[in-house]
Design an enzyme around this catalytic site. Structure first.
Site, PDB file in Angstrom:
ATOM      1  N   TYR A 147       0.775  -1.110  -0.048  1.00  0.00           N
ATOM      2  CA  TYR A 147      -0.003   0.052   0.019  1.00  0.00           C
ATOM      3  C   TYR A 147       0.929   1.186   0.090  1.00  0.00           C
ATOM      4  CZ  TYR A 147      -4.211  -3.054   1.059  1.00  0.00           C
ATOM      5  OH  TYR A 147      -5.062  -3.927   0.892  1.00  0.00           O
ATOM      6  N   LYS A 197       3.365 -15.143   4.650  1.00  0.00           N
ATOM      7  CA  LYS A 197       3.512 -16.254   3.488  1.00  0.00           C
ATOM      8  C   LYS A 197       4.997 -16.380   3.240  1.00  0.00           C
ATOM      9  CE  LYS A 197       1.470 -19.085   0.449  1.00  0.00           C
ATOM     10  NZ  LYS A 197       0.691 -19.986   0.798  1.00  0.00           N
ATOM     11  N   ASP A 230      -3.036 -18.190   4.086  1.00  0.00           N
ATOM     12  CA  ASP A 230      -3.858 -18.797   3.784  1.00  0.00           C
ATOM     13  C   ASP A 230      -4.590 -19.845   4.762  1.00  0.00           C
ATOM     14  OD1 ASP A 230      -1.415 -19.834   3.365  1.00  0.00           O
ATOM     15  OD2 ASP A 230      -1.893 -21.269   1.782  1.00  0.00           O
ATOM     16  N   ASP A 254      -5.327  -6.483   5.910  1.00  0.00           N
ATOM     17  CA  ASP A 254      -6.410  -5.919   5.185  1.00  0.00           C
ATOM     18  C   ASP A 254      -7.487  -6.941   5.074  1.00  0.00           C
ATOM     19  OD1 ASP A 254      -8.275  -4.150   4.179  1.00  0.00           O
ATOM     20  OD2 ASP A 254      -7.068  -3.782   2.285  1.00  0.00           O
ATOM     21  N   ASP A 258     -11.195  -8.043   7.774  1.00  0.00           N
ATOM     22  CA  ASP A 258     -12.613  -8.384   7.160  1.00  0.00           C
ATOM     23  C   ASP A 258     -13.029  -9.562   7.799  1.00  0.00           C
ATOM     24  OD1 ASP A 258     -12.495  -5.673   6.411  1.00  0.00           O
ATOM     25  OD2 ASP A 258     -12.550  -6.085   4.263  1.00  0.00           O
TER      26      ASP A 258
END
Length: 385
Positions: A147, A197, A230, A254, A258
């Site tokens: 970002y 990851k 994941d 992010d 959620d």
């Protein structure tokens, strides 16, 4: 600005910037301000407030985003209460990058803090999940990663178009959020999980893991764990009790926050803080829902997320007792609702806000028992000293 070492709690007057924004933002922000009025009266502190126009309407009228007078006014505040931003009249990305991301970077709001707590009486789509199994906090790096806004496209509009989007990770940027996560865990259940990851994003993952391990050595009493992002998307809804404090990079954070919001009942009850860790600029507090222009002005929005974000703001400013009482009041009202939005709330946005004020009166007098367990408000106060 607030000095996050506890010194802010020695004074009882704070300067707040209020940015209601777009859509349902002004509605839920008005409820939060109404609760703030009551909290000041009940707990003996005070605020000076300045409402600052920003968002889609302001941009269309002036062309101004996060710059000039808007930035200067906000810079002078101890904290910022933020409603929501976005409108179909403004192309996607303009407000998000030109205001929200610009503010996070300009004010060095290094940590996006997102509690994921299932409150008693709140419905969750996860079958058989009980509140005692879901109480964690996600610490998301907030100014770097994917970002940073760096990238380029060559041969745009042709079959040979090539887009490059950069993800930037610095040792200093990673270390400060990891250290905050460990301080937060020390005030909770003493466990920090790194989510990344590392098997695919090898270079960035190596930096995160090496930094995580180095910081962990300074906190021998805190248990550590690692989960691929994941795998986190599987474990979080199935066994949220596995996690206490999760620290992760900007993009992964992010996404999983959620997911966490859904687990705790929905976007309407989810709160967040964007924390400046060294007092050089104000921190910003916002509900994580969007501007929802389709329901704006209809009284259908749940103000709980905005009011819980206010509670996090009060904890950050050093008003811990008020922060916990506001959280207790919100939870009492949520537990009486048949649903968390629209007509199922049993009242309009404003009416729900007034119920929270009434519940806050009870919480302050002691007639409404405090929540069981370790509140994130307590942990924030300890971590920011």
């Amino acid at each position: 600005m607030t000095i996050p070492d506890g010194s802010a709690s020695k004074r009882r007057t704070y300067a707040l910037g209020i940015v209601p924004g777009d859509g349902i933002g002004p509605e839920v922000t008005a409820c939060a301000v109404g609760v703030l009025d009551a909290a000041e009266r009940l707990f003996g502190f005070s605020t000076t407030r300045e409402t600052i126009p920003a968002g889609a309407r302001h941009y269309l009228a002036t062309g101004e985003l996060f710059e000039g007078a808007v930035r200067e006014k906000l810079q002078a505040k101890d904290a910022i209460l933020f409603g929501a931003m976005g409108d179909p009249a403004v192309a996607p990305g303009i407000l998000e990058r030109g205001f929200i991301l610009a503010m996070r970077q300009a004010f060095d709001q290094a940590v996006n803090l997102r509690p994921v707590r299932l409150y008693p009486g709140v419905r969750t789509p996860i079958a058989d999940l009980e509140p005692e199994r879901c109480d964690l906090v996600i610490v998301r790096e907030n100014t770097e990663g994917a970002y940073v806004g760096r990238g380029s496209t060559v041969h745009a509009g042709t079959a040979n178009a090539v887009a490059v989007q950069e993800s930037v990770n610095t040792r200093a940027g990673v270390e400060r959020v990891v250290d905050y996560a460990f301080r937060l865990a020390a005030g909770r259940r003493n466990k920090v999980t790194l989510c990344h990851k590392t098997n695919i994003l090898v270079e960035a993952g190596k930096l995160w893991q090496e930094t995580f391990d180095a910081v962990a050595a300074r906190y021998p009493g805190v248990e550590t764990d690692y989960v691929h992002v994941d795998a986190m998307c599987f474990h979080l809804p199935v066994s949220p009790e596995r996690f206490d404090v999760v620290v992760t990079d900007n993009l992964f954070g992010d996404i999983i926050t959620d997911l966490g919001a859904v687990i705790q009942g929905g976007l309407g009850v989810a709160a967040s803080a964007n924390l400046n860790l060294d007092g050089s600029a104000p921190s910003m507090f916002e509900a994580i829902h969007g501007s929802a222009p389709d329901i704006a002005g209809r009284g259908l929005a749940n103000p709980a997320g905005a009011v819980l974000s206010l509670a996090m703001c009060l904890a950050h400013l050093g008003e811990a007792a008020a922060a916990k009482a506001v959280e207790t009041a919100v939870v009492a009202v949520l537990g009486q609702m048949d649903g968390l939005s629209g007509a199922d709330m049993g009242g309009s946005t404003d009416e729900v806000g007034r119920r929270i004020v009434d519940a806050l009166e009870s919480a302050a007098s002691g007639s409404l028992p405090p929540l069981a367990g370790r509140s994130v408000m307590d942990a924030m106060a300890a971590a920011e000293r």
